[in-house]
Design an enzyme around this catalytic site. Structure first.
Site, PDB file in Angstrom:
ATOM      1  N   CYS A 170      33.506   3.967  19.758  1.00 56.44           N
ATOM      2  CA  CYS A 170      34.703   3.267  19.276  1.00 56.44           C
ATOM      3  C   CYS A 170      35.183   3.680  17.891  1.00 56.44           C
ATOM      4  CB  CYS A 170      34.446   1.767  19.304  1.00 56.44           C
ATOM      5  SG  CYS A 170      34.087   1.103  20.929  1.00 56.44           S
ATOM      6  N   HIS A 173      38.334  -2.204  14.500  1.00 55.68           N
ATOM      7  CA  HIS A 173      37.006  -1.584  14.483  1.00 55.68           C
ATOM      8  C   HIS A 173      36.886  -0.430  13.484  1.00 55.68           C
ATOM      9  CE1 HIS A 173      33.217  -1.225  17.234  1.00 55.68           C
ATOM     10  NE2 HIS A 173      32.939  -1.580  15.988  1.00 55.68           N
ATOM     11  N   ASP A 220      39.817   4.981  23.744  1.00 56.52           N
ATOM     12  CA  ASP A 220      38.972   5.528  22.680  1.00 56.52           C
ATOM     13  C   ASP A 220      37.789   6.342  23.214  1.00 56.52           C
ATOM     14  OD1 ASP A 220      37.620   3.314  23.651  1.00 56.52           O
ATOM     15  OD2 ASP A 220      37.389   2.338  21.702  1.00 56.52           O
ATOM     16  N   ASP A 242      39.946   0.102  25.480  1.00 54.85           N
ATOM     17  CA  ASP A 242      38.591   0.381  25.011  1.00 54.85           C
ATOM     18  C   ASP A 242      37.705   0.697  26.217  1.00 54.85           C
ATOM     19  OD1 ASP A 242      36.115   0.470  23.800  1.00 54.85           O
ATOM     20  OD2 ASP A 242      36.335  -1.415  22.712  1.00 54.85           O
TER      21      ASP A 242
END
Length: 480
Positions: free
Chosen positions: A84, A134, A290, A44
């Site tokens: 994200c 997410h 991401d 991330d």
């Protein structure tokens, strides 16, 4: 320029889509005798430049550097909507954010979407997901029921947390909240190692996602042994970090790099397990992120922005020998929606008609760049740290191998020649000397928006269209 699938050509029947998704032969390549496993590692907020193999003078990533030598390195991989949830939804569906509706964080990817794992599952694969999801949109700490898992059966997941040393998850269908011991990336990696070991006896092939929360901020929370490896005052900054932000940027980057090196060790452990178990012979390994992180460049923080530190991500794909020689670079941009069709085709599986991305598998095998020469980038609805009160704006743009061109709602906004200006310090937009280039790129952008039926409207139009509720900063509330 290759034309992508257009919505007018898609079959609106859900059942027809699922039928096509379940066909396991590829139109582009014969299916291998043994279906390859797929291990997809996603971090991330890891920007493309932050590895040793990409030339970062600070970070220590020996395992990724070795993986890069063994892999096809997509040097211009782009996160088309660099935040994200939109990236993850595009990865899972092969669609652009305004098609699947996930153009904000913390909204729900609809349960009837045709997703990557469902296609693998229908082809006889075990499917697993460990770590950050997410895509639930119903509270970051809430249990996610099976119907919202998009085809993943092995499940050790929390929707989202950045408290890496006090990290929770849910296992399978048990709604009891559990805790990862210690630094969660370490614990998640150990769980993934056990998953790999459990799949060494043959049987069904697998698709396993390991989704880590770092190196996303907070930056100073990696284990001490990694933080001790980086002294902030010795960090070399990119030249596009303004003087007033240098000290903060060095402090943030020291912690950021500590997280990166911690994850690099995790990558090394997983690769070692593949080697020791013999799974490496028939396992495709993907490493990516991401989105990136500004970390002081351009005087900016975080993501959503159109600059390279935000939109460009690492992308390495190491495949079994049947997929061709590794250790090559592909420089033509590849975008997030392109990942699903590319992975499916590399595994010998048919893409569903809902996919909007382009299949890069033939170019992957041959080592040639595809004729498509741009990635579409967008921010349909700025929010949070990129809210209007913080300078945020809606934008659409294209990133070619050489140029970045961006429009906001008022017209042309940014133009960079990244070949001669790699740190994007000289904006050429509306400069007479760049008029021809700008005109050509503006035409490319307009054509791409037309192809994808993107009207480029103000954010509130899309928010209303999808029925989302946002706060004053355009953020969907995510407190459970």
């Amino acid at each position: 320029m290759i034309k992508r699938l257009k919505s007018a050509e898609r079959n609106n029947s859900r059942w027809s889509v699922l039928f096509l998704a379940f066909i396991t032969c590829s139109a582009r390549a014969a299916e291998p005798a043994q279906k390859p496993n797929v291990l997809y590692l996603v971090a991330d907020q890891w920007r493309a430049a932050a590895t040793g193999y990409a030339g970062d003078p600070n970070v220590k990533t020996p395992n990724l550097d070795r993986l890069a030598i063994q892999s096809v390195n997509f040097t211009h991989a782009v996160s088309g909507c660099p935040v994200c949830s939109p990236h993850r939804a595009s990865l899972m569906t092969g669609q652009f954010p305004l098609t699947n509706g996930v153009f904000l964080n913390d909204v729900h990817l609809r349960d009837d979407a045709t997703c990557l794992a469902e296609v693998f599952q229908a082809a006889g694969y075990d499917t697993g997901f460990i770590g950050k999801w997410h895509l639930n949109g119903r509270g970051r700490s809430n249990y996610i029921p099976p119907e919202s898992r998009q085809g993943f059966d092995y499940w050790k997941v929390l929707d989202c947390t950045h408290d890496y040393n006090h990290s929770f998850y849910y296992a399978g269908n048990d709604p009891t909240r559990l805790t990862w011991p210690g630094y969660d990336a370490d614990a998640q990696t150990q769980d993934a190692i056990q998953y790999l070991k459990d799949h060494t006896q043959g049987g069904k092939p697998f698709l396993l996602f390991v989704s880590w929360g770092p190196p996303h901020n907070p930056y100073q929370t990696a284990p001490q042994k990694y933080r001790a490896m980086y002294e902030s005052d010795k960090i070399e900054l990119r030249p596009n970090v303004p003087e007033k932000l240098k000290k903060k940027a060095q402090q943030d980057l020291a912690g950021y790099y500590a997280h990166c090196t911690a994850l690099d060790d995790c990558v090394g452990q997983l690769l070692k397990t593949l080697d020791e178990t013999g799974l490496a012979r028939n396992t495709m390994v993907v490493f990516s992120s991401d989105h990136g992180a500004m970390l002081g460049s351009q005087g900016q923080e975080r993501k959503q922005r159109p600059w390279d530190e935000s939109i460009r991500v690492p992308l390495l794909i190491r495949g079994p020998r049947a997929l061709g020689d590794m250790g090559r670079r592909l420089d033509t941009p590849i975008n997030t929606p392109d990942l699903m069709p590319t992975l499916l085709s590399l595994a010998g599986l048919k893409c569903p008609d809902t996919v909007e991305g382009l299949d890069y598998s033939s170019y992957f095998r041959a080592g040639e760049n595809p004729p498509k020469d741009f990635a579409l980038i967008s921010c349909p609805a700025p929010f949070g740290e990129w809210s209007r009160s913080n300078g945020g704006r809606e934008f659409r743009g294209v990133r070619t191998e050489r140029y970045t061109y961006v429009r906001d709602l008022s017209g042309p906004w940014l133009l960079y020649d990244n070949q001669i200006d790699p740190y994007q310090q000289h904006d050429l937009v509306n400069q007479p000397a760049a008029a021809d280039v700008q005109k050509k790129l503006d035409h490319v952008l307009s054509s791409a928006l037309q192809d994808h039926h993107d009207e480029f409207l103000p954010a509130d139009k899309y928010i209303a269209r999808w029925g989302y509720k946002v706060d004053a900063k355009g953020t969907v509330p995510y407190t459970p």
